[in-house]
Structures are given as C-alpha cells and as structure tokens.
Design an enzyme around this catalytic site. Sequence first.
Site, PDB file in Angstrom:
ATOM      1  N   GLY A   1      45.686  25.481  17.410  1.00 56.71           N
ATOM      2  CA  GLY A   1      45.928  25.049  16.037  1.00 56.71           C
ATOM      3  C   GLY A   1      46.958  25.934  15.350  1.00 56.71           C
ATOM      4  O   GLY A   1      47.786  25.452  14.568  1.00 56.71           O
TER       5      GLY A   1
ATOM      6  N   ASP B   1      36.835  33.573  12.629  1.00 49.92           N
ATOM      7  CA  ASP B   1      36.674  33.248  14.055  1.00 49.92           C
ATOM      8  C   ASP B   1      35.461  33.947  14.679  1.00 49.92           C
ATOM      9  O   ASP B   1      35.164  33.732  15.861  1.00 49.92           O
ATOM     10  CB  ASP B   1      37.938  33.645  14.827  1.00 49.92           C
ATOM     11  CG  ASP B   1      39.117  32.751  14.448  1.00 49.92           C
ATOM     12  OD1 ASP B   1      38.884  31.588  14.055  1.00 49.92           O
ATOM     13  OD2 ASP B   1      40.266  33.227  14.521  1.00 49.92           O
TER      14      ASP B   1
ATOM     15  N   ARG C   1      35.801  30.527  22.108  1.00 51.46           N
ATOM     16  CA  ARG C   1      34.882  31.482  21.453  1.00 51.46           C
ATOM     17  C   ARG C   1      33.415  31.092  21.652  1.00 51.46           C
ATOM     18  O   ARG C   1      32.536  31.945  21.659  1.00 51.46           O
ATOM     19  CB  ARG C   1      35.235  31.618  19.984  1.00 51.46           C
ATOM     20  CG  ARG C   1      36.662  32.145  19.778  1.00 51.46           C
ATOM     21  CD  ARG C   1      36.892  32.733  18.417  1.00 51.46           C
ATOM     22  NE  ARG C   1      38.306  32.760  18.098  1.00 51.46           N
ATOM     23  CZ  ARG C   1      39.185  33.682  18.530  1.00 51.46           C
ATOM     24  NH1 ARG C   1      38.773  34.666  19.290  1.00 51.46           N
ATOM     25  NH2 ARG C   1      40.457  33.604  18.201  1.00 51.46           N
TER      26      ARG C   1
HETATM   27  C1  S3P Z   1      44.835  31.936  12.211  1.00 51.20           C
HETATM   28  C2  S3P Z   1      44.149  31.572  11.092  1.00 51.20           C
HETATM   29  C3  S3P Z   1      42.769  31.052  11.106  1.00 51.20           C
HETATM   30  C4  S3P Z   1      42.062  31.352  12.418  1.00 51.20           C
HETATM   31  C5  S3P Z   1      42.929  31.078  13.610  1.00 51.20           C
HETATM   32  C6  S3P Z   1      44.197  31.912  13.549  1.00 51.20           C
HETATM   33  C7  S3P Z   1      46.231  32.392  12.090  1.00 51.20           C
HETATM   34  O1  S3P Z   1      42.797  29.646  10.934  1.00 51.20           O
HETATM   35  O2  S3P Z   1      40.865  30.610  12.518  1.00 51.20           O
HETATM   36  O3  S3P Z   1      42.245  31.369  14.812  1.00 51.20           O
HETATM   37  O4  S3P Z   1      46.771  32.964  13.054  1.00 51.20           O
HETATM   38  O5  S3P Z   1      46.827  32.196  11.022  1.00 51.20           O
HETATM   39  P1  S3P Z   1      42.869  29.002   9.442  1.00 51.20           P
HETATM   40  O6  S3P Z   1      44.117  29.447   8.815  1.00 51.20           O
HETATM   41  O7  S3P Z   1      42.857  27.517   9.661  1.00 51.20           O
HETATM   42  O8  S3P Z   1      41.645  29.500   8.752  1.00 51.20           O
END
Ligand code: S3P
Length: 466
Positions: free
Chosen positions: A121, A347, A422
């Site tokens: 993501g 996380d 995870r």
């Molecule tokens: C991340 C932000 C978080 C986290 C992801 C990494 C990042 O997500 O859960 O594993 O590198 O900016 P969100 O921004 O959707 O909370």
Amino acid sequence: MRPGGLTCTAQRRNERGMTHAPSSSARPLRVVRATAPLTGTLRVPGDKSISHRALMFASLARGETRISGLLEGEDVLCTAAAMRALGADAVREGAGCWRVSGPGIGQLREPDTVLDMGNSGTAARLLSGILASHGMTSVMTGDASLRRRPMKRVMDPLAQTGATFLAREGGRLPMAIRGLADPHPLDYRLPVASAQVKSAVLLAGLNAAGQTRVEEPVATRDHTENMLRHFGATVTVTSTPQGGRVIVLEGRPDLVARDIVVPGDPSSAAFPIVAALLVPGSDIVIEGVGLNPLRTGLFTTLRDMGAQLEISGERVEGGEPVGDLHVRASALHGVTVPAERAPSMIDEYPILAVAAAQAAGVSRFCGVEELRVKESDRLAATVALLEANGVQTRVEGDDLMVFGTAGAVPGGGLVQTHMDHRLAMSASVLGLVAQKPVAIDDTAFIDTSFPGYLDLMNTLGAGFSA
Ligand code: S3P
C-alpha cells in the site's frame, strides 16, 4: 533476475491470487512452544517506510544517491522495479547497498507496461503522488490483497491537482492515472490520520509551482518531511493547538542526491521484542533500531504493561534517531492504549494483541479503525487469530479488547493470515508461548517486510521448523 537487482515477485504473487485456501506456493508453519529462553544480539532489516522513500526521492534528485541498510523485502523491490520503469537507475551493489540516480522532478518517463506494486500500500499510494504530477499515463495494479485496499483516499486529493484517475468500483486497483506536467499545488486537510496520504500529496507538490500545504489531524510518521529536507527541499512544520500538524512544501525544489542510512525497522523489531518479553528467561539485544518518536508507540505501551525494555546508545544516523534495545522476559499486565497513540504504532497492534493475550488482565486498544484497511482487515484477522487459539476478545465500535490469560494461552488453532506478513509473524510469536501448537496457513508473505525472519528468530533459539 534483472541485472544489478533483486526482482519484485509481485507477478508471482498475483498469479497465486490467494485469499483463503493456501496455494501450492504457500509456506505453512506449525509452531510449538519454546522450550528454552531466547538469547542473543541481532539486527532487524531496514525500515520499510524509509526504504520506499529513499528509492523514490533518490530517483527525483539530481546526482547519485548511495543507500545503505535498504530493506530488500518484496514490497521495496516492487518500488525499485517501478522507479526503473519510470527511468531511474537503481543498482544493487551488495546486501542492502544500492546506488540510485534518476531523471529528476518532472522528468520521469512514461512506463511502457503496468506498474505492479505487489502487496505494498505504501508503494502504491506514494507513487500515485509522483505519477499524478508527471505529464504521462500510467496503470498500476497489485496482488489480491492490494487490489482490495482503498485508493480513493489518495485519488480524491490528487484529482485536485488536475490529474485524472480511473479505478475499479470503490476506488480499487487496477487504476489508470493521467498526470499533468504542470499540476496545481494542493491545500488539503487529511480526513484520516495517514502518512501515506500525506506523503502522496507532498510528492505531487514536488512538481507543482508554489506551496503545497497539508494539515493532519494527528501527527503521523514524518519520514517524508525528514527526507525531503535531507535532499534540500524547504519544508516547514507547525503544530496545531488540537495536536495536529501543518506541513508546507515549497514546490519545484532542487533536490540534490545525499547518502541515506536506513535504520532497523521498529515495526519488524516488534516481533523479536514481544517474543523475548513472553518466553520465560529470555534476554536479547536488538541493535540499530529506528527510534523516530512517531514510530515508538509500541515501546511506550509495552513499558506501560510492565516490560523490561531499555534503550541505550541513542544516536542520529541519516537524519533519524537510532538506538539499541535490551529486552528481558517480563510479566505483563493489561493496558488501555489511547486512540491518539494509534498512528505511532499502527502496524504493531497484531503483535501487541499477542502480548495482551499472554498478559494478566484486560487490554483495550482504542480507536483502531484504520486496522480494517491494512494488508488484511487486521481488526477481524487479529480477533480470529486469538479466538482460534482460545483467547477471548471483543470489538466495541472502533476499540479492540483482549482478555489476557495470565500466561495460559491455550493455542491449538489454525491462523489464516490473509496475505498479511504481520499476522503471520504475530501468530508465530503466539505459538512460542501457547500450550498447544499453533498452525499458520502461510508464512510466505513475511518476505514482504522481514526476509529471513524465521531463520533470524531461530538464531535466538525460537526453534521454528518449516
Ligand atoms: C506507512 C504508513 C502507515 C503504515 C504503513 C506504512 C508509510 O499506513 O501502516 O505500513 O510508510 O507511510 P497509513 O498511512 O495508511 O496509516
């Protein structure tokens, strides 16, 4: 394998397309209770968030950036492959050591094939900001997990630059982006506390004339802001009276290549930390872990639960605070985690839930709604992980409650990991302390963030056998 680099195996994952039933390439694991303490000194792989950003920013800077400590997990390798497809030169020179030079801001070339971001993501959302602010058309997809995750949260603000998006129903990948060479700078207030959305907006602002302004209701990880400054951009940050932040970026900066040292990932360190806290008699040291205050909510929470967790050797490396963690087995008690702390440990809730299951008393994690849109629905999957192993839970609104067993987790369940690294690692730690063995449907996705996890844990004495 490509010359000069490890490959992104997103394509292979896509072919698996697994949701529930493990496919032939799944790696199931049965974990039996540890018979001896965990001991030793270790390092965990490089920070995933910083590694993605290092590859992206280096591709947008003038000159050659040398990165050391880069996480060579599958998520980050997808980012490396995407940056190459956009015209960057990203060459692996040794373990974690990469040399990256890129065409620079506004100069990326149109990719001639679909960009596959695998399970990540972070890669997909951050890259959207870059693609929306270049005058080209691109198409992005991901594995079955990523194709279920919401992209509307980046499409909505980025469309205000003038870029156009075409995605599947509900804003899901695959998604086509028609970017602009001269995007409008954004002024955006985040509706959710998300560093990914904040970063997508800031990345789009790099190629926009004038100031880009983002307001976040709660401070989220600030690696983007730190790294932009490291490369020479002007970024100002002010705190709001409500506990949020306003970030202002001056557009079209002259980003100049600078070396980057990636610290150990605190989100990966969380697994050996909790394992050492729970397995009686354990005593471990983890060296070189990132201690950015917007990432260390788990350490605060574990200490609140009675953890013996000491930090020493604090120093700054590559613009980020780093230190060594000394963890000793501890009797933990239940805790209430306030909602405001969630972004600094977002996380870490699955592994915290494992700690809470073995603790004495009830724990309550407040305001964890964002867990529903991670690599899996982590709220439902964490509940299922614990319940399958005889631990009681309750979801009240956006809060998760775990009823601790005071060291008597029954175990004996099968954990479905839903393509979520995870969850697999959390289940493995639960198995080390449960009374009956814990079965895990697939540990293959651990490679997205923590390649070598099972072997590293075995050097401490975990006794995992595939
Ligand atoms: C991340 C932000 C978080 C986290 C992801 C990494 C990042 O997500 O859960 O594993 O590198 O900016 P969100 O921004 O959707 O909370």
